[in-house]
Design an enzyme around this catalytic site. Structure first.
Site, PDB file in Angstrom:
ATOM      1  N   GLU A  86      15.702   3.702   8.806  1.00 33.03           N
ATOM      2  CA  GLU A  86      14.849   3.311   9.838  1.00 33.03           C
ATOM      3  C   GLU A  86      15.611   3.021  11.177  1.00 33.03           C
ATOM      4  OE1 GLU A  86      11.947   0.193   9.520  1.00 33.03           O
ATOM      5  OE2 GLU A  86      10.949   0.836   7.590  1.00 33.03           O
ATOM      6  N   GLU A 112      13.061  -3.752   2.781  1.00 34.33           N
ATOM      7  CA  GLU A 112      13.608  -4.977   3.378  1.00 34.33           C
ATOM      8  C   GLU A 112      13.095  -6.151   2.935  1.00 34.33           C
ATOM      9  OE1 GLU A 112      12.462  -4.722   7.731  1.00 34.33           O
ATOM     10  OE2 GLU A 112      13.856  -3.188   8.294  1.00 34.33           O
TER      11      GLU A 112
HETATM   12  C1  BGC Z   1       9.850  -2.499   9.083  1.00 37.47           C
HETATM   13  C2  BGC Z   1       8.559  -1.811   9.624  1.00 37.47           C
HETATM   14  C3  BGC Z   1       8.369  -2.239  10.781  1.00 37.47           C
HETATM   15  C4  BGC Z   1       9.605  -1.971  11.839  1.00 37.47           C
HETATM   16  C5  BGC Z   1       9.366  -2.278  13.130  1.00 37.47           C
HETATM   17  C6  BGC Z   1      10.832  -2.723   9.938  1.00 37.47           C
HETATM   18  O1  BGC Z   1      11.283  -3.899   9.635  1.00 37.47           O
HETATM   19  O2  BGC Z   1      10.249  -1.886   7.881  1.00 37.47           O
HETATM   20  O3  BGC Z   1       7.397  -1.851   8.658  1.00 37.47           O
HETATM   21  O4  BGC Z   1       7.159  -1.528  11.472  1.00 37.47           O
HETATM   22  O5  BGC Z   1      10.744  -2.399  11.294  1.00 37.47           O
HETATM   23  O6  BGC Z   1       9.323  -3.710  13.315  1.00 37.47           O
END
Ligand code: BGC
Length: 465
Positions: free
Chosen positions: A368, A180
């Site tokens: 993610e 990101e």
């Molecule tokens: C990031 C993580 C973060 C997650 C939740 C993403 O932006 O890669 O490191 O913990 O979102 O906020």
């Protein structure tokens, strides 16, 4: 017989893991700073997050990440847990300052040994390791020289990537260059809410451009040094929608979309920066060299998309550069997570279509997706019904996009265990596994048990019957 936990319903139909196909990659994601703890163990140098998080007032209740999930000492137990949960792919990041304590120069063998042990433990357990090279924890010694705003970072990062590729590339085939870039440059170098806490466009613009260059440079180095590598990079992305169907709000939403969703992917694809929508990017001229047209490009094998929510945007003269503001989910009175992010499953479907429509993107993984909710630990159990529903609803949308023909080939939950959520500290709990931070005990939540069943071999048979 159908085992209830292993399937879910979409439009009246039942689905199982099988519907995603035999080659679909299922996994969980984590990051070094959020889980490892032990900031000075084994010769590690300090990172910008080690530094920033110890300053007063930067982290919720001034909480410390010195222990976090103690993954540094508990990685064996955690990888055993992954195995017991039938999770075949584990995405974790390397801490640059564990490997090169001052960011450039001498390599710390103990740091390499630590990651070698993690990789071996994964492979012994039949778990595929996925390495993220940069998940926000820049060595502090490099920040002292300007960090991401210094073009020298191309050499610093290049040397680091080469060492990692040469050391781990014989066993690790899946690589993510950056996590990101919009977040670590935007929140770290423009808003100052994340490390290193710098503000203003004069920091953001060079940091952003150098991250774009490093993203491509990292890809090139991996390609050269890792045989049969599967190379990607990851982007945060959110569906951006106008508040009203007025021309002003629609244009504001287009600007925010360019900033949030397009800024880092389009140069890599050879499309350049979205200058028309974001005129303030003209300040880039100062940092842009003629050869950069080529240097920002790289032919990634995959793009990782990371989606949590959506943003509703309204025109506003008061906001500099963008003339746009976000109408918060709380104001809109829609369901939210602990982060106050709207629960909006269709958003992931829209993002898969959006990124899937770029003709030069070969394949997508959701690297993610997940949610923080106020989980409670009672009588030895954690019932996290909301997370379970969240994951099922978002997964349905992933499947829907896949069935439409979007080339999405994997899904990773954020996150494996609860962990240190940056400036928010420990109160947002994102894990499939609960951590009792007093004792460091791990407790698989209901959502984790569901995922475990969903991924189990027997689940497929039960559904097939
Ligand atoms: C990031 C993580 C973060 C997650 C939740 C993403 O932006 O890669 O490191 O913990 O979102 O906020």
């Amino acid at each position: 017989m159908i085992v209830k936990h292993n399937i879910f319903k979409t439009d009246g139909r039942l689905f199982s893991k099988k519907d995603f196909g035999p080659d679909f990659k299922w996994g969980v994601s984590t990051a070094a700073f959020q889980t490892e703890g032990s900031p000075a163990a084994g010769g590690k140098g300090l990172s910008i997050w080690d530094n920033f998080s110890t300053k007063k007032g930067k982290i919720f209740k001034n909480q410390s990440a010195e222990v976090a999930c103690d993954f540094y000492n508990r990685y064996e137990e955690d990888i055993d847990l992954l195995k017991s949960m039938n999770i075949p792919n584990f995405r974790f990041s390397l801490s640059w300052s564990r490997i090169i304590p001052t960011g450039s120069g001498s390599v710390n063998q103990k740091g390499l040994d630590f990651y070698n042990k993690i990789i071996s433990k994964c492979l012994e357990n039949g778990i595929e390791p996925w390495i993220t090279l940069y998940h926000w924890d820049l060595p502090q010694a490099l920040e002292d020289k300007g960090g991401w705003t210094n073009r020298e970072i191309l050499n610093w990062f290049g040397d680091y990537v080469k060492i990692c590729a040469e050391t781990f590339g014989d066993r690790v085939k899946n690589w993510i260059v950056l996590n990101e870039p919009m977040v670590f440059t935007g929140v770290g170098y423009f808003l100052g809410i994340h490390a290193p806490g710098r503000r203003r466009l004069k920091n953001f613009i060079p940091a952003m451009h150098h991250a774009t260059l490093c993203q491509a440079e990292g890809g090139r180095i991996l390609r050269k040094h890792v045989e049969n590598a599967n190379i990607g990079t990851t982007f945060s992305c959110s569906s951006i929608e106008p508040f009203r169907n007025s021309q002003k709000d629609r244009k504001a939403a287009i600007r925010v979309d360019a900033l949030i969703n397009r800024l880092f992917i389009e140069p890599a694809l050879g499309m350049g920066y979205p200058l028309d929508e974001l005129p303030f990017l003209k300040k880039l001229n100062k940092y842009y060299r003629p050869e950069d047209d080529e240097l920002v490009k790289f032919d990634f094998d995959f793009i990782g998309i990371q989606n949590y929510t959506r943003e509703i945007i309204k025109h506003s003269w008061l906001v500099p550069y963008l003339q746009a503001k976000n109408i918060t989910a709380t104001k809109r009175k829609v369901p939210v997570t602990t982060m106050k992010w709207e629960v909006y499953p269709e958003g992931i479907y829209k993002m898969l279509h959006k990124f899937g429509a770029y003709k030069n993107i070969k394949k997508l993984y959701v690297t993610e997706n997940g949610a923080a909710f106020p989980d409670t630990y009672e009588n030895g159990k954690v019932h996290d019904r909301e997370r379970l529903d969240f994951l099922k609803e978002y997964l349905k949308q992933v499947l829907k996009a896949k069935n439409d023909g979007v080339n999405v080939q994997g899904y990773f939950v954020w996150s494996f265990t609860d962990n240190f959520e940056w400036a928010e500290g420990y109160y947002p709990r994102f894990g499939l596994v609960y951590i009792d931070y007093e004792t460091q005990k791990r407790i698989i939540k209901s959502s984790g048990k569901w995922f475990q069943n969903f991924l189990s071999k027997s689940a497929i048979f039960s559904v097939l019957k």
